[in-house]
Design a protein around this motif. Structure first.
Motif, PDB file in Angstrom:
ATOM      1  N   ARG A 295       0.811  -1.215   0.000  1.00 34.83           N
ATOM      2  CA  ARG A 295       0.000   0.000   0.000  1.00 34.83           C
ATOM      3  C   ARG A 295       0.850   1.275   0.000  1.00 34.83           C
ATOM      4  O   ARG A 295       0.319   2.376  -0.142  1.00 34.83           O
ATOM      5  N   SER A 296       2.158   1.123   0.203  1.00 36.15           N
ATOM      6  CA  SER A 296       2.999   2.315   0.353  1.00 36.15           C
ATOM      7  C   SER A 296       3.387   2.932  -0.983  1.00 36.15           C
ATOM      8  O   SER A 296       3.974   4.014  -1.006  1.00 36.15           O
ATOM      9  N   LYS A 297       3.102   2.236  -2.081  1.00 35.14           N
ATOM     10  CA  LYS A 297       3.366   2.726  -3.434  1.00 35.14           C
ATOM     11  C   LYS A 297       4.843   3.065  -3.621  1.00 35.14           C
ATOM     12  O   LYS A 297       5.669   2.177  -3.765  1.00 35.14           O
ATOM     13  N   TRP A 298       5.202   4.343  -3.559  1.00 33.51           N
ATOM     14  CA  TRP A 298       6.572   4.748  -3.890  1.00 33.51           C
ATOM     15  C   TRP A 298       7.600   4.188  -2.911  1.00 33.51           C
ATOM     16  O   TRP A 298       8.731   3.910  -3.281  1.00 33.51           O
ATOM     17  N   ALA A 299       7.237   3.988  -1.650  1.00 29.64           N
ATOM     18  CA  ALA A 299       8.206   3.469  -0.681  1.00 29.64           C
ATOM     19  C   ALA A 299       8.623   2.050  -1.018  1.00 29.64           C
ATOM     20  O   ALA A 299       9.779   1.662  -0.835  1.00 29.64           O
ATOM     21  N   LEU A 300       7.683   1.255  -1.500  1.00 29.61           N
ATOM     22  CA  LEU A 300       8.007  -0.116  -1.868  1.00 29.61           C
ATOM     23  C   LEU A 300       9.001  -0.173  -3.021  1.00 29.61           C
ATOM     24  O   LEU A 300       9.787  -1.117  -3.126  1.00 29.61           O
ATOM     25  N   VAL A 301       8.996   0.843  -3.863  1.00 27.71           N
ATOM     26  CA  VAL A 301       9.892   0.881  -5.020  1.00 27.71           C
ATOM     27  C   VAL A 301      11.357   0.812  -4.584  1.00 27.71           C
ATOM     28  O   VAL A 301      12.204   0.284  -5.309  1.00 27.71           O
ATOM     29  N   THR A 302      11.676   1.342  -3.409  1.00 20.28           N
ATOM     30  CA  THR A 302      13.070   1.335  -2.957  1.00 20.28           C
ATOM     31  C   THR A 302      13.598  -0.080  -2.761  1.00 20.28           C
ATOM     32  O   THR A 302      14.814  -0.308  -2.820  1.00 20.28           O
ATOM     33  N   SER A 303      12.691  -1.042  -2.537  1.00 19.53           N
ATOM     34  CA  SER A 303      13.109  -2.434  -2.329  1.00 19.53           C
ATOM     35  C   SER A 303      13.287  -3.201  -3.632  1.00 19.53           C
ATOM     36  O   SER A 303      13.942  -4.248  -3.643  1.00 19.53           O
ATOM     37  N   VAL A 304      12.712  -2.696  -4.715  1.00 16.85           N
ATOM     38  CA  VAL A 304      12.666  -3.466  -5.959  1.00 16.85           C
ATOM     39  C   VAL A 304      14.046  -3.800  -6.524  1.00 16.85           C
ATOM     40  O   VAL A 304      14.305  -4.953  -6.899  1.00 16.85           O
ATOM     41  N   PRO A 305      14.999  -2.839  -6.621  1.00 13.70           N
ATOM     42  CA  PRO A 305      16.313  -3.208  -7.169  1.00 13.70           C
ATOM     43  C   PRO A 305      17.012  -4.298  -6.356  1.00 13.70           C
ATOM     44  O   PRO A 305      17.625  -5.211  -6.931  1.00 13.70           O
ATOM     45  N   THR A 306      16.924  -4.208  -5.020  1.00 17.72           N
ATOM     46  CA  THR A 306      17.567  -5.226  -4.188  1.00 17.72           C
ATOM     47  C   THR A 306      16.917  -6.590  -4.395  1.00 17.72           C
ATOM     48  O   THR A 306      17.606  -7.599  -4.552  1.00 17.72           O
ATOM     49  N   LEU A 307      15.596  -6.612  -4.397  1.00 13.53           N
ATOM     50  CA  LEU A 307      14.910  -7.866  -4.685  1.00 13.53           C
ATOM     51  C   LEU A 307      15.301  -8.393  -6.049  1.00 13.53           C
ATOM     52  O   LEU A 307      15.464  -9.607  -6.247  1.00 13.53           O
ATOM     53  N   GLY A 308      15.466  -7.481  -7.013  1.00 15.06           N
ATOM     54  CA  GLY A 308      15.825  -7.894  -8.360  1.00 15.06           C
ATOM     55  C   GLY A 308      17.172  -8.576  -8.425  1.00 15.06           C
ATOM     56  O   GLY A 308      17.290  -9.701  -8.946  1.00 15.06           O
ATOM     57  N   TYR A 309      18.213  -7.919  -7.859  1.00 16.50           N
ATOM     58  CA  TYR A 309      19.538  -8.542  -8.008  1.00 16.50           C
ATOM     59  C   TYR A 309      19.711  -9.762  -7.108  1.00 16.50           C
ATOM     60  O   TYR A 309      20.597 -10.598  -7.343  1.00 16.50           O
ATOM     61  N   LEU A 310      18.863  -9.918  -6.104  1.00 18.85           N
ATOM     62  CA  LEU A 310      18.919 -11.131  -5.288  1.00 18.85           C
ATOM     63  C   LEU A 310      18.124 -12.275  -5.923  1.00 18.85           C
ATOM     64  O   LEU A 310      18.613 -13.400  -6.040  1.00 18.85           O
ATOM     65  N   MET A 311      16.907 -11.993  -6.350  1.00 20.56           N
ATOM     66  CA  MET A 311      16.048 -13.041  -6.891  1.00 20.56           C
ATOM     67  C   MET A 311      16.496 -13.534  -8.264  1.00 20.56           C
ATOM     68  O   MET A 311      16.244 -14.676  -8.639  1.00 20.56           O
ATOM     69  N   LEU A 312      17.149 -12.662  -9.050  1.00 18.79           N
ATOM     70  CA  LEU A 312      17.543 -13.042 -10.417  1.00 18.79           C
ATOM     71  C   LEU A 312      18.907 -13.724 -10.471  1.00 18.79           C
ATOM     72  O   LEU A 312      19.365 -14.101 -11.542  1.00 18.79           O
ATOM     73  N   SER A 313      19.544 -13.896  -9.334  1.00 19.90           N
ATOM     74  CA  SER A 313      20.861 -14.532  -9.319  1.00 19.90           C
ATOM     75  C   SER A 313      20.743 -16.046  -9.396  1.00 19.90           C
ATOM     76  O   SER A 313      19.810 -16.654  -8.873  1.00 19.90           O
ATOM     77  N   ASP A 314      21.726 -16.650 -10.071  1.00 12.13           N
ATOM     78  CA  ASP A 314      21.819 -18.108 -10.111  1.00 12.13           C
ATOM     79  C   ASP A 314      22.382 -18.676  -8.809  1.00 12.13           C
ATOM     80  O   ASP A 314      22.334 -19.889  -8.588  1.00 12.13           O
ATOM     81  N   TYR A 315      22.938 -17.804  -7.981  1.00 11.40           N
ATOM     82  CA  TYR A 315      23.547 -18.227  -6.722  1.00 11.40           C
ATOM     83  C   TYR A 315      22.474 -18.294  -5.634  1.00 11.40           C
ATOM     84  O   TYR A 315      21.909 -17.282  -5.234  1.00 11.40           O
ATOM     85  N   GLY A 316      22.204 -19.490  -5.149  1.00 10.28           N
ATOM     86  CA  GLY A 316      21.127 -19.692  -4.194  1.00 10.28           C
ATOM     87  C   GLY A 316      21.310 -18.944  -2.888  1.00 10.28           C
ATOM     88  O   GLY A 316      20.335 -18.617  -2.211  1.00 10.28           O
ATOM     89  N   GLY A 317      22.556 -18.655  -2.516  1.00 14.70           N
ATOM     90  CA  GLY A 317      22.800 -17.945  -1.266  1.00 14.70           C
ATOM     91  C   GLY A 317      22.244 -16.544  -1.249  1.00 14.70           C
ATOM     92  O   GLY A 317      22.068 -15.948  -0.173  1.00 14.70           O
ATOM     93  N   PHE A 318      21.955 -15.980  -2.430  1.00 14.30           N
ATOM     94  CA  PHE A 318      21.440 -14.619  -2.496  1.00 14.30           C
ATOM     95  C   PHE A 318      20.000 -14.521  -2.006  1.00 14.30           C
ATOM     96  O   PHE A 318      19.578 -13.472  -1.537  1.00 14.30           O
ATOM     97  N   HIS A 319      19.233 -15.570  -2.158  1.00 17.61           N
ATOM     98  CA  HIS A 319      17.825 -15.469  -1.816  1.00 17.61           C
ATOM     99  C   HIS A 319      17.444 -16.451  -0.717  1.00 17.61           C
ATOM    100  O   HIS A 319      16.502 -17.228  -0.842  1.00 17.61           O
ATOM    101  N   THR A 320      18.199 -16.386   0.353  1.00 14.49           N
ATOM    102  CA  THR A 320      17.855 -17.101   1.566  1.00 14.49           C
ATOM    103  C   THR A 320      18.064 -16.171   2.739  1.00 14.49           C
ATOM    104  O   THR A 320      19.024 -15.395   2.764  1.00 14.49           O
TER     105      THR A 320
END
Length: 490
Positions: A295-320
């Motif tokens: 519901r925070s709209k613009w505030a949530l956007v600040t998390s998107v790049p971090t989620l992106g480079y963690l979730m899109l990695s082939d290295y499993g340690g990034f997303h645990t």
């Protein structure tokens, strides 16, 4: 009347309660992290790495390491990661030059992250009850407890600055936000990617010029660090971690093209690997806030790049949540959740506050690394195989180490040593300290073997075979113990 009295007490004591809770949590996490180190669970990667580079620096060898890149020859840690914030620790490390100093610094750095969370809650939520819940949500955060108990990592130095950057973004103080982003950028190179999210959030607030400056500045900082600064310290070698994104491309340009022009390929990467681990990781961050960060709209956007480079990695340690990589998301996820709650009506805020209490306790118990959590053993032992033999408390050091330590600590301080975890951090502060991977002993004069290392998994036969293999390299065994061996080059 009782409810009114409680509310009045909380209003009078709110700040002191928040401070006391933070102090108690800091003592608990710091004590557990120190006990973990003293019971031989800390590792070369990464506590010994950072202890060595700081020790070398105060002895005139600027950021020199023989551990960070797993290379035998001395090299600059900045050729691995660019983390000038480490230099801020030097004055304290000069006074107390021990691995324990880094553990204490990390715990305090993580604890300071509650400050901007409390400021956000104080600014946007009307009552003390609603504000203090978020202090608890931060201190009981499942990822926070795992990170605090896991050696030392430079990215933890970015947690509080990123929290303050979000606070200044929410209160529309652009200069303060930029200063905090610059401070966070000193911690590690990927923080520049996080800055892009803040720039996009500024655009959502229709602050176009600041948005453009932050986005362009963040991209430039990231490119210059990866293409110029790190290779300069690495004798021209390219940044080594892009291989973790091989599913997206071979280099920065190809990865960027995939993200921009082939989103289906990127989506396919999200579905690869341990999807369950990714789901738990995200839930542990946003679940305590009941998903109201949406519901925070613009505030949530600040998390998107971090989620992106963690979730899109082939290295499993990034997303645990068991590793340190999600540390920047803790203040961003909780901060966005606070702003999401702030937009609710008073009646719904009261209901949600009770839900946040229940959810925080659930995630802390089910996924966290605190003593009352189901996963405390995993947080303390870091998934080490059979490191807690039946009948022995995990907070106690294995008796087999005691008679062996005198021989290990008698190794001359200027001697080169190659050791297995979990001994590397117990013989610190030496220029040539190697983490023994395989049987590459480098130019070590001494080798220490420990069969508790995951690659041996307490297999006595395998341990004895390793001892014989090292002897064949020109070493003699000068001390031994249960699953332990100290060998010296002839």
């Amino acid at each position: 009347m009782a409810a009114e009295g409680r509310s009045a007490f909380l209003a009078r004591s709110e700040g002191r309660i928040a401070l006391a809770a933070t102090f108690v949590a800091t003592l608990l996490l710091c004590g557990l992290a120190l006990v973990r180190h003293w019971t031989f669970h800390s590792t070369a990667s990464d506590l010994a790495v950072f202890d060595q580079v700081l020790w070398n620096t105060i002895h005139g060898r600027f950021m020199e390491s023989t551990l960070s890149l797993a290379r035998c020859e001395p090299h600059s840690f900045f050729g691995d990661h660019f983390s000038p914030a480490l230099l801020l620790i030097l004055p304290l490390y000069v006074l107390v030059p021990h691995p324990e100093t880094l553990i204490v610094v990390q715990t305090i750095a993580l604890a300071l992250g509650v400050w901007p969370i409390y400021l956000l809650a104080r600014r946007f939520l009307p009552t003390s009850e609603q504000r203090l819940v978020w202090v608890a949500a931060y201190l009981l955060s499942a990822p926070l407890s795992f990170i605090a108990l896991f050696d030392f990592h430079e990215i933890t130095l970015a947690v509080a600055p990123l929290g303050f950057a979000l606070y200044f973004l929410a209160t529309r103080r652009t200069a303060g936000m930029i200063v905090c982003l610059l401070a966070a950028l000193l911690a590690k190179e990927e923080v520049a990617v996080i800055g892009v999210g803040f720039g996009v959030a500024l655009a959502f607030q229709r602050r176009w010029w600041p948005s453009a400056i932050v986005i362009v500045g963040s991209i430039l900082a990231f490119v210059v660090t990866l293409k110029v600064i790190i290779p300069a310290f690495a004798a021209g070698a390219p940044y080594q971690y892009l291989g973790r994104y091989a599913s997206l491309g071979r280099d920065e340009g190809e990865i960027a093209r995939t993200l921009l022009l082939d989103p289906l390929r990127a989506l396919a990467v999200l579905g690869k690997g341990e999807v369950g681990s990714k789901v738990v990781f995200i839930l542990s961050l946003f679940g305590p806030g009941l998903g109201l960060a949406l519901r925070s709209k613009w505030a949530l956007v600040t998390s998107v790049p971090t989620l992106g480079y963690l979730m899109l990695s082939d290295y499993g340690g990034f997303h645990t949540l068991h590793n340190q990589y999600g540390a920047p998301l803790i203040p961003l996820a909780l901060g966005a959740s606070i702003l999401g709650v702030a937009g609710l009506s008073e009646r719904w805020r009261r209901r949600v506050t009770r839900g946040v209490v229940v959810s925080t306790l659930f995630f802390a118990f089910a996924f966290g690394g605190l003593p009352f959590s189901l996963n405390f053993g995993d947080a303390f032992l870091r998934g080490e195989p059979d490191r807690a033999p039946s009948g022995r408390p995990i907070l106690a050091r294995e008796p087999r180490y005691e008679p062996f330590l005198a021989a290990a600590r008698a190794i001359p301080p200027d001697a080169a040593v190659s050791s297995r975890d979990f001994l590397t951090t117990q013989i610190p502060q030496r220029r040539f300290n190697y983490n023994l991977l395989g049987l590459d002993v480098c130019d070590a004069e001494y080798v220490i073997l420990d069969y508790a290392v995951p690659s041996v998994n307490r297999d006595v036969a395998k341990h004895l075979a390793e001892v014989e293999a090292v002897k064949a390299l020109g070493f003699d065994e000068i001390a031994s113990g249960e699953g332990l061996s100290l060998l010296r080059r002839r």
